[in-house]
Design a protein around this motif. Structure first.
Motif, PDB file in Angstrom:
ATOM      1  N   LEU A  72     -42.606  23.954  14.925  1.00 38.45           N
ATOM      2  CA  LEU A  72     -42.746  23.948  16.271  1.00 38.45           C
ATOM      3  C   LEU A  72     -42.235  22.626  16.949  1.00 38.45           C
ATOM      4  O   LEU A  72     -42.335  21.568  16.445  1.00 38.45           O
ATOM      5  N   THR A  73     -41.434  22.724  17.969  1.00 40.83           N
ATOM      6  CA  THR A  73     -40.798  21.501  18.455  1.00 40.83           C
ATOM      7  C   THR A  73     -41.081  21.609  20.080  1.00 40.83           C
ATOM      8  O   THR A  73     -40.976  22.719  20.773  1.00 40.83           O
ATOM      9  N   PHE A  74     -41.296  20.599  20.674  1.00 37.07           N
ATOM     10  CA  PHE A  74     -41.792  20.284  22.225  1.00 37.07           C
ATOM     11  C   PHE A  74     -40.849  19.243  22.650  1.00 37.07           C
ATOM     12  O   PHE A  74     -41.170  18.135  22.078  1.00 37.07           O
ATOM     13  N   SER A  75     -40.027  19.368  23.533  1.00 35.56           N
ATOM     14  CA  SER A  75     -39.282  18.293  24.050  1.00 35.56           C
ATOM     15  C   SER A  75     -39.248  18.420  25.425  1.00 35.56           C
ATOM     16  O   SER A  75     -38.820  19.300  26.121  1.00 35.56           O
ATOM     17  N   ASP A  76     -39.588  17.159  26.149  1.00 32.46           N
ATOM     18  CA  ASP A  76     -39.605  17.036  27.817  1.00 32.46           C
ATOM     19  C   ASP A  76     -40.651  18.050  28.299  1.00 32.46           C
ATOM     20  O   ASP A  76     -40.085  18.671  29.296  1.00 32.46           O
ATOM     21  N   CYS A  77     -41.782  18.331  27.673  1.00 33.96           N
ATOM     22  CA  CYS A  77     -42.643  19.306  28.220  1.00 33.96           C
ATOM     23  C   CYS A  77     -43.760  18.871  28.719  1.00 33.96           C
ATOM     24  O   CYS A  77     -44.227  17.679  28.422  1.00 33.96           O
ATOM     25  N   VAL A  86     -40.437  27.916  16.629  1.00 30.22           N
ATOM     26  CA  VAL A  86     -40.047  28.152  17.861  1.00 30.22           C
ATOM     27  C   VAL A  86     -39.795  26.660  18.612  1.00 30.22           C
ATOM     28  O   VAL A  86     -40.750  25.692  18.351  1.00 30.22           O
ATOM     29  N   SER A  87     -38.809  26.614  19.361  1.00 30.16           N
ATOM     30  CA  SER A  87     -38.724  25.266  20.369  1.00 30.16           C
ATOM     31  C   SER A  87     -39.041  25.444  21.797  1.00 30.16           C
ATOM     32  O   SER A  87     -38.506  26.493  22.494  1.00 30.16           O
ATOM     33  N   PHE A  88     -39.544  24.520  22.414  1.00 29.62           N
ATOM     34  CA  PHE A  88     -39.821  24.511  23.909  1.00 29.62           C
ATOM     35  C   PHE A  88     -39.098  23.228  24.430  1.00 29.62           C
ATOM     36  O   PHE A  88     -39.339  22.073  24.110  1.00 29.62           O
ATOM     37  N   GLU A  89     -38.192  23.440  25.643  1.00 34.19           N
ATOM     38  CA  GLU A  89     -37.652  22.422  26.183  1.00 34.19           C
ATOM     39  C   GLU A  89     -37.590  22.416  27.569  1.00 34.19           C
ATOM     40  O   GLU A  89     -37.451  23.397  28.226  1.00 34.19           O
ATOM     41  N   ALA A  90     -38.090  21.352  28.186  1.00 30.89           N
ATOM     42  CA  ALA A  90     -38.257  21.134  29.638  1.00 30.89           C
ATOM     43  C   ALA A  90     -39.032  22.204  30.287  1.00 30.89           C
ATOM     44  O   ALA A  90     -39.024  22.906  31.309  1.00 30.89           O
ATOM     45  N   SER A  91     -40.274  22.490  29.550  1.00 30.15           N
ATOM     46  CA  SER A  91     -40.997  23.781  29.995  1.00 30.15           C
ATOM     47  C   SER A  91     -42.270  23.240  30.343  1.00 30.15           C
ATOM     48  O   SER A  91     -43.157  22.152  29.807  1.00 30.15           O
ATOM     49  N   LYS A  92     -42.976  24.059  31.090  1.00 27.22           N
ATOM     50  CA  LYS A  92     -44.350  23.748  31.372  1.00 27.22           C
ATOM     51  C   LYS A  92     -45.521  24.524  30.844  1.00 27.22           C
ATOM     52  O   LYS A  92     -45.302  25.925  30.867  1.00 27.22           O
ATOM     53  N   LEU A  93     -46.375  23.967  29.904  1.00 26.25           N
ATOM     54  CA  LEU A  93     -47.204  24.682  29.068  1.00 26.25           C
ATOM     55  C   LEU A  93     -48.708  24.189  29.194  1.00 26.25           C
ATOM     56  O   LEU A  93     -49.534  23.877  28.507  1.00 26.25           O
ATOM     57  N   VAL A  94     -49.119  24.121  30.544  1.00 30.14           N
ATOM     58  CA  VAL A  94     -50.313  23.426  30.956  1.00 30.14           C
ATOM     59  C   VAL A  94     -51.505  24.490  30.658  1.00 30.14           C
ATOM     60  O   VAL A  94     -51.485  25.651  30.880  1.00 30.14           O
TER      61      VAL A  94
END
Length: 199
Positions: free
Chosen positions: A99-104, A73-81
């Motif tokens: 798992l990848t997170f970019s600019d989150c 799963v990849s997350f980009e420019a997302s808010k996961l607070v």
């Protein structure tokens, strides 16, 4: 407006601008799906699966992933607070969950005691995140802001923290062999050695 149904299998679907905050879902399977500009804040996904999915520009703050499986799963420019990632299901037979997170923004989240080797965090805001007792060998954590995050008994061997800032990592309490740090920021590691730096 499109909604989601419990127990359904969604394959190769594009979900755009779904606004479903504070919703409750169970046993849904998503495979090869893309979520764009969706709002699932404070929603619950229990016993679900997200396999090879993408989240772009989504709000997933305070999402509850109890017993939910994530892989590729990849997350980009997302808010996961405020996400407690420890609630998700992490089968021991996987060495890398991709798992990848970019600019989150993952601030106020918890990865406590998780084994997430090769995790990818790039250009993310990670304020007050709990990494204690976690295993993140060979992970990429570059160009991130770790202000207030906790690293105690954390395995960061061969992790890449180049370009990252504001971390407080005690080299006596964490495993950092082979890890990469930017030269200037790495000076903070010396604070725990009891040495004094002068010009």
């Amino acid at each position: 407006m499109e909604t989601l149904k419990d127990g359904e299998l969604y394959f190769d679907r594009l979900f755009t601008k779904l606004k479903l905050p504070e919703a409750n879902y169970e046993r849904i399977e998503f495979e090869d799906c893309c979520f764009s500009e969706c709002d699932f804040s404070q929603s619950k996904f229990h016993y679900c699966q997200f396999i090879n999915c993408e989240f772009n520009g989504c709000n997933l703050s305070l999402i509850d992933l109890s017993s939910t499986r994530l892989f590729g799963v990849s997350f980009e420019a997302s808010k996961l607070v405020g996400v407690d990632w420890t609630k998700a299901h992490w089968p021991i037979y996987h060495r890398d969950f991709e798992l990848t997170f970019s600019d989150c923004n993952l601030s106020d989240s918890s990865f406590f005691a998780l084994v997430l080797n090769e995790l990818s965090l790039k250009t993310c805001q990670l304020h007050d995140v709990d990494f204690r007792e976690g295993h993140f060998k060979n992970s990429v954590m570059s160009d991130c802001d770790f202000r207030g995050s906790l690293f105690i008994q954390t395995n960061l061997e061969h992790a890449d923290l180049s370009g990252s800032t504001n971390y407080a990592i005690n080299v006596f309490e964490n495993r950092v062999k082979g890890a990469k740090f930017s030269r200037f920021e790495a000076l903070s590691l010396l604070e725990y050695l009891g040495v004094e730096l002068v010009d």
